[in-house]
Design a protein around this motif. Sequence first.
Motif, PDB file in Angstrom:
ATOM      1  N   PRO A 128       3.447   9.582   5.001  1.00  0.00           N
ATOM      2  CA  PRO A 128       2.051   9.431   4.573  1.00  0.00           C
ATOM      3  C   PRO A 128       1.215   8.547   5.508  1.00  0.00           C
ATOM      4  CG  PRO A 128       3.549   9.000   2.755  1.00  0.00           C
ATOM      5  CD  PRO A 128       4.394   9.113   3.979  1.00  0.00           C
ATOM      6  N   LEU A 129       1.836   7.535   6.108  1.00  0.00           N
ATOM      7  CA  LEU A 129       1.054   6.641   6.984  1.00  0.00           C
ATOM      8  C   LEU A 129       0.622   7.377   8.255  1.00  0.00           C
ATOM      9  CD1 LEU A 129       2.970   3.283   6.482  1.00  0.00           C
ATOM     10  CD2 LEU A 129       0.796   4.015   5.442  1.00  0.00           C
ATOM     11  N   ALA A 130       1.498   8.239   8.772  1.00  0.00           N
ATOM     12  CA  ALA A 130       1.118   9.056   9.935  1.00  0.00           C
ATOM     13  C   ALA A 130       0.025  10.053   9.554  1.00  0.00           C
ATOM     14  CB  ALA A 130       2.343   9.794  10.483  1.00  0.00           C
ATOM     15  N   GLU A 131       0.147  10.604   8.356  1.00  0.00           N
ATOM     16  CA  GLU A 131      -0.880  11.552   7.888  1.00  0.00           C
ATOM     17  C   GLU A 131      -2.233  10.843   7.746  1.00  0.00           C
ATOM     18  OE1 GLU A 131      -0.306  14.702   7.631  1.00  0.00           O
ATOM     19  OE2 GLU A 131       1.856  14.869   7.410  1.00  0.00           O
ATOM     20  N   ALA A 132      -2.189   9.609   7.240  1.00  0.00           N
ATOM     21  CA  ALA A 132      -3.432   8.835   7.105  1.00  0.00           C
ATOM     22  C   ALA A 132      -4.056   8.586   8.467  1.00  0.00           C
ATOM     23  CB  ALA A 132      -3.149   7.515   6.391  1.00  0.00           C
ATOM     24  N   ALA A 133      -3.228   8.180   9.429  1.00  0.00           N
ATOM     25  CA  ALA A 133      -3.744   7.899  10.771  1.00  0.00           C
ATOM     26  C   ALA A 133      -4.363   9.150  11.390  1.00  0.00           C
ATOM     27  CB  ALA A 133      -2.612   7.365  11.656  1.00  0.00           C
ATOM     28  N   ALA A 134      -3.712  10.286  11.176  1.00  0.00           N
ATOM     29  CA  ALA A 134      -4.205  11.544  11.759  1.00  0.00           C
ATOM     30  C   ALA A 134      -5.576  11.924  11.214  1.00  0.00           C
ATOM     31  CB  ALA A 134      -3.204  12.666  11.493  1.00  0.00           C
ATOM     32  N   ARG A 135      -5.865  11.465   9.985  1.00  0.00           N
ATOM     33  CA  ARG A 135      -7.133  11.806   9.336  1.00  0.00           C
ATOM     34  C   ARG A 135      -8.145  10.661   9.377  1.00  0.00           C
ATOM     35  NH1 ARG A 135      -2.976  14.290   7.230  1.00  0.00           N
ATOM     36  NH2 ARG A 135      -3.119  16.293   6.165  1.00  0.00           N
ATOM     37  N   ARG A 136      -7.776   9.548   9.987  1.00  0.00           N
ATOM     38  CA  ARG A 136      -8.569   8.314   9.936  1.00  0.00           C
ATOM     39  C   ARG A 136      -8.878   7.950   8.473  1.00  0.00           C
ATOM     40  NH1 ARG A 136     -13.512   8.283  12.065  1.00  0.00           N
ATOM     41  NH2 ARG A 136     -13.409   6.027  12.213  1.00  0.00           N
ATOM     42  N   ALA A 137      -7.871   8.103   7.623  1.00  0.00           N
ATOM     43  CA  ALA A 137      -8.019   7.829   6.193  1.00  0.00           C
ATOM     44  C   ALA A 137      -7.705   6.372   5.887  1.00  0.00           C
ATOM     45  CB  ALA A 137      -7.085   8.735   5.391  1.00  0.00           C
ATOM     46  N   GLU A 138      -8.433   5.815   4.922  1.00  0.00           N
ATOM     47  CA  GLU A 138      -8.170   4.445   4.454  1.00  0.00           C
ATOM     48  C   GLU A 138      -7.369   4.448   3.160  1.00  0.00           C
ATOM     49  OE1 GLU A 138     -12.324   4.339   4.319  1.00  0.00           O
ATOM     50  OE2 GLU A 138     -12.493   2.635   5.695  1.00  0.00           O
ATOM     51  N   VAL A 139      -7.195   5.656   2.609  1.00  0.00           N
ATOM     52  CA  VAL A 139      -6.507   5.854   1.338  1.00  0.00           C
ATOM     53  C   VAL A 139      -5.601   7.071   1.492  1.00  0.00           C
ATOM     54  CG1 VAL A 139      -6.833   6.267  -1.135  1.00  0.00           C
ATOM     55  CG2 VAL A 139      -8.622   5.084   0.152  1.00  0.00           C
ATOM     56  N   VAL A 140      -4.389   6.998   0.949  1.00  0.00           N
ATOM     57  CA  VAL A 140      -3.577   8.220   0.854  1.00  0.00           C
ATOM     58  C   VAL A 140      -3.043   8.380  -0.555  1.00  0.00           C
ATOM     59  CG1 VAL A 140      -2.729   8.698   3.195  1.00  0.00           C
ATOM     60  CG2 VAL A 140      -1.529   7.026   1.753  1.00  0.00           C
ATOM     61  N   GLN A 141      -2.909   9.627  -0.922  1.00  0.00           N
ATOM     62  CA  GLN A 141      -2.270   9.989  -2.184  1.00  0.00           C
ATOM     63  C   GLN A 141      -1.189  11.006  -1.852  1.00  0.00           C
ATOM     64  OE1 GLN A 141      -4.647  11.191  -5.858  1.00  0.00           O
ATOM     65  NE2 GLN A 141      -3.781  13.172  -5.250  1.00  0.00           N
ATOM     66  N   PHE A 142      -0.061  10.892  -2.532  1.00  0.00           N
ATOM     67  CA  PHE A 142       1.007  11.885  -2.336  1.00  0.00           C
ATOM     68  C   PHE A 142       1.909  11.923  -3.555  1.00  0.00           C
ATOM     69  CE2 PHE A 142       4.125   8.591  -1.133  1.00  0.00           C
ATOM     70  CZ  PHE A 142       3.315   7.594  -0.610  1.00  0.00           C
ATOM     71  N   PHE A 143       2.820  12.896  -3.549  1.00  0.00           N
ATOM     72  CA  PHE A 143       3.808  13.033  -4.615  1.00  0.00           C
ATOM     73  C   PHE A 143       5.084  12.288  -4.228  1.00  0.00           C
ATOM     74  CE2 PHE A 143       1.491  17.187  -5.072  1.00  0.00           C
ATOM     75  CZ  PHE A 143       0.990  16.979  -6.347  1.00  0.00           C
ATOM     76  N   LEU A 144       5.753  11.722  -5.222  1.00  0.00           N
ATOM     77  CA  LEU A 144       7.038  11.062  -4.970  1.00  0.00           C
ATOM     78  C   LEU A 144       8.219  11.978  -5.286  1.00  0.00           C
ATOM     79  CD1 LEU A 144       6.382   7.463  -6.316  1.00  0.00           C
ATOM     80  CD2 LEU A 144       6.659   8.184  -3.932  1.00  0.00           C
ATOM     81  N   ALA A 145       7.920  13.145  -5.858  1.00  0.00           N
ATOM     82  CA  ALA A 145       8.966  14.123  -6.175  1.00  0.00           C
ATOM     83  C   ALA A 145       8.289  15.484  -6.252  1.00  0.00           C
ATOM     84  CB  ALA A 145       9.637  13.769  -7.505  1.00  0.00           C
ATOM     85  N   ASP A 146       9.090  16.518  -6.358  1.00  0.00           N
ATOM     86  CA  ASP A 146       8.560  17.883  -6.463  1.00  0.00           C
ATOM     87  C   ASP A 146       7.538  17.951  -7.608  1.00  0.00           C
ATOM     88  OD1 ASP A 146       8.098  20.570  -6.872  1.00  0.00           O
ATOM     89  OD2 ASP A 146      10.184  21.083  -7.314  1.00  0.00           O
ATOM     90  N   PRO A 147       6.298  18.327  -7.318  1.00  0.00           N
ATOM     91  CA  PRO A 147       5.281  18.340  -8.378  1.00  0.00           C
ATOM     92  C   PRO A 147       5.549  19.372  -9.463  1.00  0.00           C
ATOM     93  CG  PRO A 147       4.397  19.268  -6.335  1.00  0.00           C
ATOM     94  CD  PRO A 147       5.737  18.669  -5.999  1.00  0.00           C
ATOM     95  N   GLN A 148       6.408  20.354  -9.166  1.00  0.00           N
ATOM     96  CA  GLN A 148       6.747  21.371 -10.169  1.00  0.00           C
ATOM     97  C   GLN A 148       8.123  21.124 -10.781  1.00  0.00           C
ATOM     98  OE1 GLN A 148       4.398  23.201 -11.020  1.00  0.00           O
ATOM     99  NE2 GLN A 148       3.049  23.380  -9.242  1.00  0.00           N
ATOM    100  N   GLY A 149       8.722  19.962 -10.488  1.00  0.00           N
ATOM    101  CA  GLY A 149      10.091  19.719 -10.950  1.00  0.00           C
ATOM    102  C   GLY A 149      10.198  18.483 -11.824  1.00  0.00           C
ATOM    103  N   TRP A 150      11.399  18.293 -12.352  1.00  0.00           N
ATOM    104  CA  TRP A 150      11.647  17.208 -13.309  1.00  0.00           C
ATOM    105  C   TRP A 150      12.523  16.106 -12.724  1.00  0.00           C
ATOM    106  CZ3 TRP A 150       8.947  16.982 -17.707  1.00  0.00           C
ATOM    107  CH2 TRP A 150       8.350  18.161 -18.164  1.00  0.00           C
ATOM    108  N   LYS A 151      12.755  16.123 -11.420  1.00  0.00           N
ATOM    109  CA  LYS A 151      13.627  15.112 -10.826  1.00  0.00           C
ATOM    110  C   LYS A 151      12.919  13.772 -10.679  1.00  0.00           C
ATOM    111  CE  LYS A 151      17.226  17.629  -8.494  1.00  0.00           C
ATOM    112  NZ  LYS A 151      16.790  18.883  -7.846  1.00  0.00           N
TER     113      LYS A 151
END
Length: 258
Positions: free
Chosen positions: A12-35
């Motif tokens: 996520p930090l590389a993704e933020a840098a690539a977008r010049r983002a000051e905020v990132v949001q992401f999933f910590l597990a499969d968004p369609q799963g129960w793990k």
Amino acid sequence: MRIGAHVDPADPLAEAAARRAEVVQFFLADPQGWKDPQAREDAAALRDSDIDVFIHAPYVINVATPNNRIRIPSRKLLVSHAHAAAAIGARALIVHGGHVNKGDDLATGIDNWRKTFAYAAESGGFVTQILIENTAGGDNACARRFDALARLWDVIGEFGVGFCLDTCHAHAGGEDLVDVVDRVKAITGRIDLIHANDSKDGFDSGRDRHDNLGSGNIDPDLVVAAIRAAGAPAVVETPGGVTGQSADIAYLRERLNG
Ligand SMILES: [Zn+2]
């Protein structure tokens, strides 16, 4: 105003840098799963970063449903995500408002939300700030129409829960974006995060298909106005990867700072 994007969870930090983002949001597990989420190798880097981190809970979570086989694992998954989000220093954990099924009473769903906070309280409460997000579809949703949202907040407002306003979901869900921040704040008293998305679909379509700002059905002036009125950080959950999201972020930054 801090602006960022929903990104791939691998780095996520590389993704933020690539977008010049000051905020990132992401999933910590499969968004369609129960793990349950796994510990992350970049936990310390995320905690120490200048980037504000928000975590989106899996879509399968529905703590409102009268169906035990969904509701009980939903509660557990929300609690495990709150712990995992705290471990990486996340500002908040965003979860959709959920829904009851056709023929069910919305009051049951709202009481199930209350029970979710009571359940978490037994183990010390949610260790990460929970933000409930408005949703686009369904006739029996807890947080699509603001009349239902008001009923929900009457019951759970006391638990210190926050709110995430998604502009695509409001538009597609049938809530006008004009004065939307004032109308939400009259109910919740707060907006903690804006999901700044255009909608591929029309007003009150009930469909949840995000689009890049200015490319869909929403007047982008209304998205900018909502962020400004909320005074909250904004995350674009828009298509197009680095290119598409960087353009959306740059657009918002120029409009908000210009
Ligand atoms: Zn959203």
